[in-house]
Design a protein around this motif. Structure first.
Motif, short mmCIF file in Angstrom:
data_model
loop_
_atom_site.label_atom_id
_atom_site.label_comp_id
_atom_site.label_asym_id
_atom_site.label_seq_id
_atom_site.Cartn_x
_atom_site.Cartn_y
_atom_site.Cartn_z
N UNK A 104 51.47 26.14 36.86
CA UNK A 104 51.32 26.37 35.42
C UNK A 104 52.61 26.91 34.81
N UNK A 105 53.33 27.75 35.51
CA UNK A 105 54.58 28.30 34.95
C UNK A 105 55.61 27.20 34.72
N UNK A 106 55.69 26.25 35.63
CA UNK A 106 56.62 25.14 35.49
C UNK A 106 56.11 24.15 34.43
N UNK A 107 54.79 23.97 34.36
CA UNK A 107 54.20 23.05 33.38
C UNK A 107 54.50 23.51 31.96
N UNK A 108 54.50 24.81 31.73
CA UNK A 108 54.81 25.33 30.38
C UNK A 108 56.20 24.87 29.95
N UNK A 109 57.13 24.96 30.87
CA UNK A 109 58.51 24.62 30.55
C UNK A 109 58.73 23.11 30.42
N UNK A 110 57.87 22.32 31.05
CA UNK A 110 58.07 20.87 31.09
C UNK A 110 56.96 20.09 30.40
N UNK A 111 56.26 20.71 29.46
CA UNK A 111 55.09 20.07 28.86
C UNK A 111 55.42 18.71 28.24
N UNK A 112 56.49 18.61 27.47
CA UNK A 112 56.83 17.34 26.83
C UNK A 112 57.07 16.25 27.88
N UNK A 113 57.76 16.58 28.95
CA UNK A 113 58.01 15.62 30.02
C UNK A 113 56.71 15.22 30.71
N UNK A 114 55.83 16.17 30.92
CA UNK A 114 54.55 15.87 31.57
C UNK A 114 53.71 14.93 30.71
N UNK A 115 53.70 15.17 29.42
CA UNK A 115 52.96 14.29 28.49
C UNK A 115 53.51 12.88 28.58
N UNK A 116 54.82 12.74 28.60
CA UNK A 116 55.44 11.41 28.71
C UNK A 116 55.07 10.73 30.03
N UNK A 117 55.02 11.49 31.12
CA UNK A 117 54.65 10.93 32.42
C UNK A 117 53.23 10.39 32.38
N UNK A 118 52.34 11.11 31.69
CA UNK A 118 50.94 10.69 31.60
C UNK A 118 50.81 9.47 30.69
N UNK A 119 51.39 9.55 29.50
CA UNK A 119 51.23 8.49 28.51
C UNK A 119 51.97 7.21 28.91
N UNK A 120 53.22 7.34 29.27
CA UNK A 120 54.04 6.15 29.53
C UNK A 120 54.12 5.76 31.00
N UNK A 121 53.94 6.72 31.88
CA UNK A 121 54.03 6.43 33.31
C UNK A 121 52.69 6.19 33.97
N UNK A 122 51.61 6.44 33.23
CA UNK A 122 50.28 6.22 33.79
C UNK A 122 49.90 7.22 34.87
N UNK A 123 50.63 8.33 34.95
CA UNK A 123 50.34 9.34 35.97
C UNK A 123 49.23 10.28 35.52
N UNK A 124 48.66 10.96 36.47
CA UNK A 124 47.73 12.06 36.21
C UNK A 124 48.39 13.32 36.75
N UNK A 125 48.34 14.37 35.96
CA UNK A 125 49.01 15.61 36.33
C UNK A 125 47.97 16.71 36.47
N UNK A 126 48.01 17.40 37.60
CA UNK A 126 47.12 18.53 37.84
C UNK A 126 47.95 19.80 37.76
N UNK A 127 47.57 20.69 36.87
CA UNK A 127 48.27 21.97 36.70
C UNK A 127 47.55 22.99 37.57
N UNK A 128 48.34 23.69 38.39
CA UNK A 128 47.75 24.63 39.35
C UNK A 128 48.18 26.07 39.08
N UNK A 129 47.38 26.99 39.58
CA UNK A 129 47.74 28.42 39.58
C UNK A 129 47.42 28.94 40.97
N UNK A 130 48.40 29.49 41.62
CA UNK A 130 48.27 29.97 43.00
C UNK A 130 47.76 28.87 43.93
N UNK A 131 48.22 27.63 43.66
CA UNK A 131 47.85 26.49 44.49
C UNK A 131 46.49 25.90 44.22
#
Length: 93
Positions: free
Chosen positions: A7-34
Motif C-alpha cells: 500500500x505504501x508503494x501503491x500510494x506513490x505509484x497510483x497513476x502508473x497502476x491505473x494505467x497498467x490496469x486500464x491499458x495493460x489489462x493487468x489486475x493489481x492487488x494492494x497489500x498491507x503486511x503481505x
C-alpha cells in the motif's frame, strides 16, 4: 495472475497502476503486511464480476447438479452394496 504491491508503494505509484490496469489489462492487488487489501481491476472486469453475482445461487446449483450424468450401473451398485431403496424426486413414480 495479479501484480501485488504494498500500500505504501501503491500510494506513490497510483497513476502508473491505473494505467497498467486500464491499458495493460493487468489486475493489481494492494497489500498491507503481505495480506491483500484491495484490488484494482478494469471497469469491464468489474462489470463481468457484477453480472456473475446477479445470477441466483440456486440456479448455479441446479445447473451443476443437472449436468452430472447418472451412472448406468446404478442397479448393479445397489445389489453390490445391498441397497434396497432409492430416492426419487417429487412427481417421479
Amino acid at each position: 495472475m495479479a501484480y501485488e504491491i504494498p500500500v505504501t508503494q501503491a500510494r506513490a505509484e497510483l497513476a502508473d497502476l491505473i494505467n497498467r490496469v486500464v491499458y495493460g489489462g493487468e489486475r493489481v492487488v494492494v497489500t498491507r503486511h503481505g495480506k491483500p487489501l484491495v484490488a484494482l481491476v478494469s471497469a469491464a472486469d468489474l462489470e463481468r464480476l457484477d453480472q456473475l453475482g446477479e445470477e441466483p445461487a440456486e440456479e448455479r446449483v441446479v445447473t451443476s447438479v443437472s449436468s452430472i450424468r447418472e451412472a448406468g450401473s446404478a442397479s448393479r451398485e445397489q445389489q453390490r452394496f445391498g441397497i434396497a431403496a432409492e430416492h426419487r424426486g417429487p412427481g417421479v413414480s
